[in-house]
Structures are given as structure tokens and as C-alpha cells.
Motif scaffolding. Structure first.
Motif, PDB file in Angstrom:
ATOM      1  N   LEU A  45       0.865  -1.588  -0.108  1.00 20.72           N
ATOM      2  CA  LEU A  45      -0.106  -0.103   0.212  1.00 20.72           C
ATOM      3  C   LEU A  45       0.935   1.613   0.040  1.00 20.72           C
ATOM      4  CD1 LEU A  45      -2.792   1.361  -0.299  1.00 20.72           C
ATOM      5  CD2 LEU A  45      -2.402   0.681   2.730  1.00 20.72           C
ATOM      6  N   TYR A  46       2.078   1.327   0.580  1.00 30.12           N
ATOM      7  CA  TYR A  46       2.601   2.319   0.625  1.00 30.12           C
ATOM      8  C   TYR A  46       3.416   2.799  -1.011  1.00 30.12           C
ATOM      9  CZ  TYR A  46       6.528   5.420   2.682  1.00 30.12           C
ATOM     10  OH  TYR A  46       7.912   6.011   2.574  1.00 30.12           O
ATOM     11  N   LEU A  47       4.214   2.266  -0.871  1.00 26.60           N
ATOM     12  CA  LEU A  47       4.611   1.932  -2.236  1.00 26.60           C
ATOM     13  C   LEU A  47       3.375   2.064  -3.757  1.00 26.60           C
ATOM     14  CD1 LEU A  47       7.473  -0.930  -1.567  1.00 26.60           C
ATOM     15  CD2 LEU A  47       7.859   1.740  -2.008  1.00 26.60           C
ATOM     16  N   THR A  48       2.940   1.582  -3.587  1.00 27.14           N
ATOM     17  CA  THR A  48       1.877   1.590  -4.552  1.00 27.14           C
ATOM     18  C   THR A  48       0.806   2.165  -4.782  1.00 27.14           C
ATOM     19  OG1 THR A  48       0.495  -0.231  -4.786  1.00 27.14           O
ATOM     20  CG2 THR A  48       3.011  -0.649  -5.775  1.00 27.14           C
ATOM     21  N   GLY A  49       0.154   2.708  -3.582  1.00 24.96           N
ATOM     22  CA  GLY A  49      -1.257   2.298  -3.552  1.00 24.96           C
ATOM     23  C   GLY A  49      -2.801   1.562  -3.830  1.00 24.96           C
ATOM     24  N   TYR A  50      -2.146   0.411  -3.952  1.00 26.93           N
ATOM     25  CA  TYR A  50      -3.390   0.045  -4.342  1.00 26.93           C
ATOM     26  C   TYR A  50      -3.461  -0.840  -2.446  1.00 26.93           C
ATOM     27  CZ  TYR A  50      -5.022  -5.363  -4.561  1.00 26.93           C
ATOM     28  OH  TYR A  50      -5.581  -6.437  -4.814  1.00 26.93           O
ATOM     29  N   SER A  51      -4.838  -0.749  -1.686  1.00 25.69           N
ATOM     30  CA  SER A  51      -5.413  -1.418  -0.741  1.00 25.69           C
ATOM     31  C   SER A  51      -6.078  -2.567  -0.872  1.00 25.69           C
ATOM     32  CB  SER A  51      -5.994  -0.195  -0.341  1.00 25.69           C
ATOM     33  OG  SER A  51      -7.176  -0.442  -1.111  1.00 25.69           O
ATOM     34  N   GLY A  52      -6.104  -3.759  -1.739  1.00 25.76           N
ATOM     35  CA  GLY A  52      -6.834  -4.401  -1.936  1.00 25.76           C
ATOM     36  C   GLY A  52      -6.255  -5.628  -1.027  1.00 25.76           C
ATOM     37  N   ASN A  53      -6.375  -7.104  -1.287  1.00 25.48           N
ATOM     38  CA  ASN A  53      -5.982  -8.396  -1.149  1.00 25.48           C
ATOM     39  C   ASN A  53      -4.885  -9.129  -1.938  1.00 25.48           C
ATOM     40  OD1 ASN A  53      -6.717  -8.062   2.071  1.00 25.48           O
ATOM     41  ND2 ASN A  53      -8.581  -8.552   0.880  1.00 25.48           N
ATOM     42  N   ALA A  54      -4.636  -9.811  -1.388  1.00 21.43           N
ATOM     43  CA  ALA A  54      -4.246 -11.431  -3.061  1.00 21.43           C
ATOM     44  C   ALA A  54      -2.736 -10.493  -3.762  1.00 21.43           C
ATOM     45  CB  ALA A  54      -4.711 -12.124  -3.444  1.00 21.43           C
ATOM     46  N   ALA A  55      -2.636  -9.724  -3.472  1.00 26.76           N
ATOM     47  CA  ALA A  55      -1.182  -9.160  -4.239  1.00 26.76           C
ATOM     48  C   ALA A  55       0.270  -9.341  -3.144  1.00 26.76           C
ATOM     49  CB  ALA A  55      -1.457  -7.519  -3.805  1.00 26.76           C
ATOM     50  N   TYR A  56       1.384  -9.295  -4.798  1.00 28.84           N
ATOM     51  CA  TYR A  56       2.688  -9.902  -4.144  1.00 28.84           C
ATOM     52  C   TYR A  56       3.331  -8.231  -5.345  1.00 28.84           C
ATOM     53  CZ  TYR A  56       0.174 -13.494  -2.843  1.00 28.84           C
ATOM     54  OH  TYR A  56      -0.936 -14.335  -2.519  1.00 28.84           O
ATOM     55  N   LEU A  57       3.929  -8.007  -4.859  1.00 30.37           N
ATOM     56  CA  LEU A  57       4.802  -6.699  -5.462  1.00 30.37           C
ATOM     57  C   LEU A  57       5.964  -7.495  -5.403  1.00 30.37           C
ATOM     58  CD1 LEU A  57       4.910  -3.989  -6.496  1.00 30.37           C
ATOM     59  CD2 LEU A  57       5.429  -3.325  -3.887  1.00 30.37           C
ATOM     60  N   ARG A  71      -9.813 -11.309  -9.598  1.00 24.60           N
ATOM     61  CA  ARG A  71     -10.879 -10.882  -8.205  1.00 24.60           C
ATOM     62  C   ARG A  71     -10.625  -9.320  -8.140  1.00 24.60           C
ATOM     63  NH1 ARG A  71      -9.797 -14.617  -3.793  1.00 24.60           N
ATOM     64  NH2 ARG A  71      -8.065 -14.231  -3.955  1.00 24.60           N
ATOM     65  N   TYR A  72      -9.419  -8.727  -8.019  1.00 21.24           N
ATOM     66  CA  TYR A  72      -8.637  -7.497  -7.449  1.00 21.24           C
ATOM     67  C   TYR A  72      -8.123  -6.764  -8.536  1.00 21.24           C
ATOM     68  CZ  TYR A  72      -9.436  -9.635  -3.026  1.00 21.24           C
ATOM     69  OH  TYR A  72      -9.682  -9.578  -1.730  1.00 21.24           O
ATOM     70  N   PHE A  73      -7.879  -7.289  -9.897  1.00 17.99           N
ATOM     71  CA  PHE A  73      -7.464  -6.744 -10.856  1.00 17.99           C
ATOM     72  C   PHE A  73      -7.695  -5.083 -11.417  1.00 17.99           C
ATOM     73  CE2 PHE A  73      -6.250  -6.155 -15.215  1.00 17.99           C
ATOM     74  CZ  PHE A  73      -4.902  -6.438 -14.945  1.00 17.99           C
ATOM     75  N   GLU A  74      -8.838  -5.220 -11.015  1.00 19.10           N
ATOM     76  CA  GLU A  74     -10.074  -3.897 -12.653  1.00 19.10           C
ATOM     77  C   GLU A  74      -9.529  -2.660 -10.886  1.00 19.10           C
ATOM     78  OE1 GLU A  74     -10.864  -2.831 -14.429  1.00 19.10           O
ATOM     79  OE2 GLU A  74     -10.357  -4.805 -15.239  1.00 19.10           O
ATOM     80  N   ARG A  75      -9.634  -3.468  -9.634  1.00 19.73           N
ATOM     81  CA  ARG A  75      -9.401  -2.049  -8.296  1.00 19.73           C
ATOM     82  C   ARG A  75      -7.683  -2.012  -8.414  1.00 19.73           C
ATOM     83  NH1 ARG A  75     -10.547  -3.969  -1.891  1.00 19.73           N
ATOM     84  NH2 ARG A  75      -9.310  -2.207  -0.984  1.00 19.73           N
ATOM     85  N   ALA A  76      -6.981  -2.739  -8.632  1.00 25.81           N
ATOM     86  CA  ALA A  76      -5.113  -2.264  -8.675  1.00 25.81           C
ATOM     87  C   ALA A  76      -4.896  -1.636  -9.810  1.00 25.81           C
ATOM     88  CB  ALA A  76      -4.416  -3.622  -8.948  1.00 25.81           C
ATOM     89  N   LYS A  77      -6.653  -1.940 -11.093  1.00 24.75           N
ATOM     90  CA  LYS A  77      -6.036  -0.179 -11.838  1.00 24.75           C
ATOM     91  C   LYS A  77      -6.375   0.919 -11.765  1.00 24.75           C
ATOM     92  CE  LYS A  77      -7.542  -1.852 -15.727  1.00 24.75           C
ATOM     93  NZ  LYS A  77      -8.361  -1.860 -17.029  1.00 24.75           N
TER      94      LYS A  77
END
Length: 371
Positions: A45-57, A71-77
Motif C-alpha cells: 500500500l505504501y509503495l503503490t497505493g493498492y489497498s486490496g488483498n491477494a497482492a505481491y510486488l 478478483r482484484y485486478f480492476e481495483r488495482a488498476k
């Protein structure tokens, strides 16, 4: 890929995440690490702004890749900045295989404290020919000093908590249960605009107030009971954290002595609070006051902690943290005394370290007696 700061079309939000990413890349370069696998939710969240789950950077000198699924791709966009988005098909590609496909060559660090052993084994099996080593704490250190956006978010969360507590105190009455009040407080914060609750609200009566992190139950409030409430609101993912302790009715002698000691301990600590103060020294100042009052043996361990995207984050104000406070740190100052089978007193505020000293972010009155 990273956005160039000189782009005339860059937004303030994009610039914020770009700067954070660049700071991390500088740290990695100093440590001779080419890539970093980020698994911690708050760090993503700190590095990208993405606040959802199931994420790896994946963070690399060659770019950033944020891996999620349908499930989260559109939210991440809509939320993320400065990174390429990867929608992994979980049925056809394992996480390890996906990371292997994207990962540039070079020494790779990973957040070992933010991933379970089984998941890491499955990833590591795909990276057998990669130089991989645990690399923890680098992003957390960057998060210690807050920027203007972070400060504004925590200030708003603290203001919501102040208002919610003021409303709650009008509902305190004989016979109300801990759970009744805790539920009302959580609801009020959300009504006032909180994204959620900062953590499970701690609201305890009488002898149960000696449980530093107790869970609200069906105990009913009686005259003469202590009432401890520790809670917080959330804005933009940033948390507040405040504790107040009251007595319902007239305090007895020991209750008043405990409260006076804890308040004096916090006040003395705050008098010394400024940039450059050593965390160990600050912790000792608090303990010295409690020792003079005779309550040192019942004191909580540690005076406070950093607060931000996580409830408890560096720096910690305790006997072992080797750190001098900096302008932009947001910390709690929360001395406490906990006597088993009698009760506990804790007073906690969020404070911002400034050029001139510090600023209170929490403002609820420290009134002891309520009726």
C-alpha cells in the motif's frame, strides 16, 4: 515502469508514490540488491497505493510489477501507481512461476517476516537458480517519517476518534456492558467517516481494565468501576490510537493515586519530547516517574510505538530501541499501570514530532471522573 518526476502531466499522487519507490530503490542499491519481493500488505500500500488483498510486488531497478488476480485486478488498476499490473490466472500459473517469469536477473531480497513458510517454499522451489536472501525492515524504516499526506490522514483519523469518544461518554450509564459500549463506539467512528476500526476496540470495566489488551465482554458497569477504552479510526489506510481511562462515580484512594501517577508519567515524558531524543531515554523518564509513585512493578513494558499504516510500527519507545526521534515521526505516548484483580490505568495520545517539539494529534480531554 517508474514515472519520471519531470513529466509535466504527473499528479501529486503519482509523484508521492514515485518518490517512495525511488527512495526504496536507493536503499536496495546501497545494499547491492537488484530486486525485492514485497509481501507485506502495508508495504505494498505504501509503495503503490493498492489497498486490496491477494497482492505481491516485485521492486526492481528495471521496474515494478504488482501481481494480483481477476478478483482484484480492476481495483488495482484504479488504485495503483508506478507499477505494471499482472493478472495471474491462479488455475494455470503458480505464484512462484509467475514471479520467476517476471523477475529480472540479479540478487533478490524477500520479506521473510511477511510470508508463511509453506508459501515461501513453493516460491523458492521456482527460484532455485536465483540468488535469494531474506531482507526485512527496509520499507518499514522509510515509513517512520511521515509525509504531508500521511500526517493529514492520521490527523483526520484522530479527529474522528475524538468525536466518537465524546459521543460515547454521553451513553455511559450503570448496567451498560463493555460490549454495548464498544459496539457503539465502533459504529460511531464509521458513521463519522472512518474506513473501519484501527484494531479491535479494547473497552473494559473494573478489575478487567488490568488486561492491557482484553476483549470486551458482558460485564456490566457499576458505580466506582474503572472504565478503560483503547481504540482508533482509519483514514486512507492510516490509523489513530488513543486510550482514556475513567472512573464511573467517585474514585477510591488507590484509583486516584494510580491515575495521578500515570498522568504524571505521560506529562513528564511529553516535556522531553522533541527531535533528537533517544527512545530508550524517553522510556526511562516515564519509568522513573512511576517508580517514584510506587507503581513501577505494575508498569507496562514500553512507553509507546510508531503508528501509521500499521497500528504498531517502528520506532518503538522501549528499553532496547536504538533510535533518536526525527521530525515527521508519529508515535504514541502511553504509560500504563496494571494491577491484577484490581484494575488498570492507561493514558495514550498520538503525537507528531515537529521542528519545534511535538504536536498532539489526539485531543480528547483527560478527565478522570465521569458520572
Amino acid at each position: 515502469m517508474l514515472l519520471p518526476l519531470f513529466d509535466s502531466g504527473i499528479t501529486q499522487m503519482q509523484a508521492r508514490y514515485h518518490q517512495r519507490q525511488q527512495r526504496l530503490l536507493s536503499v536496495l542499491k546501497e545494499q547491492d540488491i537488484h530486486n525485492l519481493l514485497v509481501f507485506n500488505y502495508e508495504n505494498i500500500l505504501y509503495l503503490t497505493g493498492y489497498s486490496g488483498n491477494a497482492a505481491y510486488l516485485i521492486v526492481s531497478a528495471e521496474g515494478l510489477w504488482l501481481i494480483t488476480d481477476y478478483r482484484y485486478f480492476e481495483r488495482a488498476k484504479s488504485e495503483s501507481f508506478g507499477c505494471a499490473l499482472i493478472c495471474r490466472d491462479r488455475d494455470s500459473e503458480s505464484l512462484g512461476a509467475c514471479i520467476k517469469r517476471l523477475l529480472p536477473a540479479g540478487k533478490t531480497g524477500f520479506e521473510s517476516n511477511a510470508i508463511n513458510y509453506g508459501m515461501w517454499l513453493s516460491i523458492a522451489n521456482e527460484l532455485v537458480n536465483t540468488d535469494v536472501a531474506a531482507f526485512d525492515g527496509s520499507i518499514e524504516k522509510l515509513r517512520m517519517v511521515k509525509d504531508d499526506f500521511e500526517i493529514a490522514s492520521i490527523k483526520k483519523a484522530a479527529a474522528i476518534a475524538d468525536l466518537a469518544l465524546a459521543d460515547l461518554l454521553t451513553q455511559v450509564s450503570k448496567g451498560v456492558t463493555e460490549l454495548d459500549l464498544a459496539t457503539e463506539l465502533d459504529f460511531k467512528m464509521k458513521k463519522l467517516g472512518s474506513d473501519g476500526i484501527s484494531f479491535d476496540t479494547i473497552l473494559l470495566f473494573a478489575e478487567r481494565s488490568a488486561l492491557p489488551h482484553g476483549k470486551p465482554g458482558d460485564k456490566k458497569l457499576n458505580h466506582g468501576d474503572l472504565l478503560l477504552v483503547d481504540f482508533g479510526a482509519v483514514v486512507n489506510g492510516y490509523r489513530s490510537d488513543m486510550t482514556r481511562t475513567y472512573v464511573y462515580g467517585e474514585p477510591n484512594k488507590q484509583q486516584q493515586q494510580m491515575y495521578d501517577a500515570v498522568l504524571a508519567s505521560q506529562s513528564k515524558s511529553l516535556q522531553s519530547l522533541k527531535a533528537g531524543v533517544d527512545c530508550q531515554q524517553l522510556n526511562q523518564i516515564s519509568l522513573d516517574v512511576l517508580a517514584q509513585s510506587g507503581f513501577a512493578q505494575y508498569a507496562g513494558k514500553g512507553l509507546g510505538h510508531g503508528v501509521g499504516l500499521a497500528l504498531h510500527e517502528v520506532p518503538f519507545i522501549n528499553p532496547v530501541t536504538d533510535y533518536r526521534l526525527e521530525v515527521g515521526n508519529i508515535i504514541t505516548i502511553e504509560p500504563g499501570v496494571y494491577i491484577p484483580d484490581f484494575g488498570g490505568i492507561r493514558i495514550e495520545d498520538d503525537v507528531l514530532i515537529t521542528e519545534s517539539g511535538f504536536e498532539f494529534l489526539t485531543h480528547a480531554p483527560k478527565t478522570f471522573v465521569i458520572n
